[in-house]
Design a protein around this motif. Sequence first.
Motif, PDB file in Angstrom:
ATOM      1  N   TYR A   2       0.818  -1.213   0.000  1.00  0.00           N
ATOM      2  CA  TYR A   2       0.000   0.000   0.000  1.00  0.00           C
ATOM      3  C   TYR A   2       0.856   1.268   0.000  1.00  0.00           C
ATOM      4  O   TYR A   2       0.400   2.323  -0.448  1.00  0.00           O
ATOM      5  CB  TYR A   2      -0.925   0.003   1.217  1.00  0.00           C
ATOM      6  N   ALA A   3       2.064   1.161   0.512  1.00  0.00           N
ATOM      7  CA  ALA A   3       2.914   2.349   0.635  1.00  0.00           C
ATOM      8  C   ALA A   3       3.765   2.608  -0.605  1.00  0.00           C
ATOM      9  O   ALA A   3       4.146   3.750  -0.864  1.00  0.00           O
ATOM     10  CB  ALA A   3       3.831   2.214   1.849  1.00  0.00           C
ATOM     11  N   THR A   4       4.061   1.568  -1.381  1.00  0.00           N
ATOM     12  CA  THR A   4       5.044   1.722  -2.464  1.00  0.00           C
ATOM     13  C   THR A   4       4.486   1.506  -3.861  1.00  0.00           C
ATOM     14  O   THR A   4       5.036   2.017  -4.829  1.00  0.00           O
ATOM     15  CB  THR A   4       6.215   0.737  -2.257  1.00  0.00           C
ATOM     16  N   MET A   5       3.405   0.768  -3.999  1.00  0.00           N
ATOM     17  CA  MET A   5       2.909   0.406  -5.337  1.00  0.00           C
ATOM     18  C   MET A   5       2.203   1.567  -6.016  1.00  0.00           C
ATOM     19  O   MET A   5       1.591   2.420  -5.361  1.00  0.00           O
ATOM     20  CB  MET A   5       1.957  -0.784  -5.216  1.00  0.00           C
ATOM     21  N   ASN A   6       2.289   1.599  -7.346  1.00  0.00           N
ATOM     22  CA  ASN A   6       1.579   2.601  -8.153  1.00  0.00           C
ATOM     23  C   ASN A   6       0.076   2.529  -7.860  1.00  0.00           C
ATOM     24  O   ASN A   6      -0.493   1.423  -7.860  1.00  0.00           O
ATOM     25  CB  ASN A   6       1.840   2.313  -9.638  1.00  0.00           C
ATOM     26  N   LYS A  80       5.055   1.055  10.977  1.00  0.00           N
ATOM     27  CA  LYS A  80       5.883  -0.096  11.389  1.00  0.00           C
ATOM     28  C   LYS A  80       5.737  -0.416  12.880  1.00  0.00           C
ATOM     29  O   LYS A  80       6.638  -0.975  13.493  1.00  0.00           O
ATOM     30  CB  LYS A  80       7.368   0.134  11.066  1.00  0.00           C
TER      31      LYS A  80
END
Length: 203
Positions: A2-6, A80
């Motif tokens: 959820y934090a890194t994907m397009n 985290k």
Amino acid sequence: MYATMNPWKLFFIVALPGMISMFAMSIYSIVEGMFIGHKLGEDAFAAINIAMPLVMINFSLADLIGVGASVPISIALGKKEKDTANNVFSCSVIMIFITSLIMGTIMFFAAEPLCRMMGADGVLLRTSTKYLRTVALCSPLTTIFFAMDNYLRISGYVKTSMAINVGSNIATIGLLSFFLVVLDMDVVGSALAVSIAMSLSSA
């Protein structure tokens, strides 16, 4: 994920499994209606539809807690802070169990007046009461299903959520066939089929 994907890619990765899950649930609803209508008759079908709004209210309370808890869990996971996420998860599971226990008790002992308020009488009242009481007995084990599904998705296990949803609906159809056709049960068999499949999926 959820934090890194397009965002566009993420949308389809998350949305498509959800759509498949909903499709499987819709197919199950149709099959259940066919089974009950043909095997048990129109009175049983009507009785289940009378009890269903009360069943959905019970499920919606668990879903309410599950969706609400998903927000702080998601925030904690994004930071985290896994211990915080685990703590919120545990508290929400306990809250759902207690809420379901209370609602299940109310629905079991007040099943007849509740169904009468929904417009049932005579055969419909007896049948809908029997269905509602069976669902109420299984309530603490079944309602957690919706919350667990939310938790799987926010943790990134989208395909796992889809697989469990589809498996749950297939299991329900199998159990429905067994209880209604093989064991020749009445509406109790329908309620047990859904309850057992949801409990196993939750576990």
